[in-house]
Design an enzyme around this catalytic site. Structure first.
Site, PDB file in Angstrom:
ATOM      1  CD  GLU A   7      -3.427   1.308   4.689  1.00 52.60           C
ATOM      2  OE1 GLU A   7      -2.261   1.260   4.774  1.00 52.60           O
ATOM      3  OE2 GLU A   7      -4.234   0.672   5.833  1.00 52.60           O
ATOM      4  CB  THR A  49      -0.922   0.072   1.145  1.00 53.82           C
ATOM      5  OG1 THR A  49      -0.089   0.023   2.334  1.00 53.82           O
ATOM      6  CG2 THR A  49      -1.840  -1.107   1.079  1.00 53.82           C
TER       7      THR A  49
END
Length: 311
Positions: free
Chosen positions: A255, A206
């Protein structure tokens, strides 16, 4: 595009003729776009420049004394206006002295000094102390040196399209309604900062995006969308929340897992487009349960048909 800050005590350092629209364009939703479109039409009819008159902060913030969250970063706002063909932004530094200025003085100190051919405003535009100036007063002013065009309310399903409505949809996580009212795909952007790397350990690397404290954010949860990085657009699984399965902190994080990109994007700028809210953020009993859900989320996202619509 040039930005000219207006000072009521000085004449602006230019003398070109312009057509302009006026307002606080937080969000650039479809109501704002109606003003822009009419201004562009007037500029083409008159053969003059295209301008926007706006404020350096939300006037409601000064009038109410309460901090107001924004829908767009100011940099994004200017970028979008320039893309639409705006050549000049006249920026009014909104302070208490401006808020307390009588409507007649506001017209003379700002609007009448801008060499305007046409001014476009919304039906609910107000100016001057206690909002005593409005579109009707502006049209009736005998001394105004320009044409005034007033845009009627823009609505959908009986609801006025406004920044307030967009913010309410964001707080509910209703991204589909946000995008309908905006007329383009809602997005957030920021620099990639270091995270805990928990996603990478589970096979879902991420990018952690720095949050702008000035912006209103969607309701926490997992969203389908797209991420723009290094000039390329990728399908994205976006999580806005506190990651309760792997963290005890209540701090909010943004994220994204960009499907199809493995490289580290640290310090790069990423723009995230939100197209659909998949689910709320959930506390799982184990990392394996979380990983299984992430697999399902990714599969759902790869099958979605929503597209990105630019301003």
């Amino acid at each position: 595009m040039r930005i000219i800050e207006l000072d009521p005590r000085k004449d602006p350092a230019y003398n070109e003729e312009n057509c302009a629209c006026i307002g606080y364009f937080d969000g650039l939703h479809r109501g704002h776009q109606a003003l822009l479109n009419e201004m562009i039409k007037a500029a083409e009819e008159n053969g003059c420049g295209k301008a926007v008159i706006t404020f350096d902060r939300d006037p409601l913030e000064v009038i109410s004394g309460k901090k107001q969250k924004q829908i767009l970063r100011r940099g994004s706002l200017y970028e979008m206006l320039e893309k639409r063909g705006v050549e000049t932004i006249f920026l009014i530094p909104f302070r208490e002295e401006i808020a307390s200025m009588p409507a007649e003085d506001f017209r003379k100190n700002f609007l009448y000094r801008l060499h305007l051919k046409t001014l476009v405003c919304g039906f609910d535009f107000r100016y001057g102390y206690q909002g005593k100036g409005n579109a009707a007063v502006l049209k009736e002013a005998q001394d105004r040196p320009f044409e005034v065009r007033v845009i009627d309310e823009i609505s959908e399903d009986g609801q006025k399209i406004s920044s307030t409505a967009v913010k309410q949809f964001l707080e509910k996580g209703d991204i589909e309604s946000v995008n309908r009212f905006l007329g383009y795909t809602y997005h957030l952007e920021g620099s990639v900062v270091h995270g805990l790397q928990n996603g990478r350990k589970m096979g879902f690397p991420t990018a952690n995006i720095e949050l702008d404290p000035q912006l209103i954010l969607p309701q926490s949860g997992v969203y389908a969308g797209y991420g723009e990085a290094e000039g390329e657009l990728y399908r994205a699984m976006i999580n806005l929340g506190s990651n309760p399965t792997v963290s005890e902190s209540s701090r909010l994080h943004l994220e994204t897992h960009l499907i199809g990109i493995e490289e580290d994007l640290y310090r790069q700028r990423v723009r995230l487009y939100f197209t659909k809210r998949l689910r709320p953020e959930i506390t799982f009993n184990s990392l394996e349960e979380l990983r299984e859900q992430l697999l399902k989320d990714r599969e759902t996202i790869t099958k979605t048909s929503e597209q990105v619509y630019e301003f």
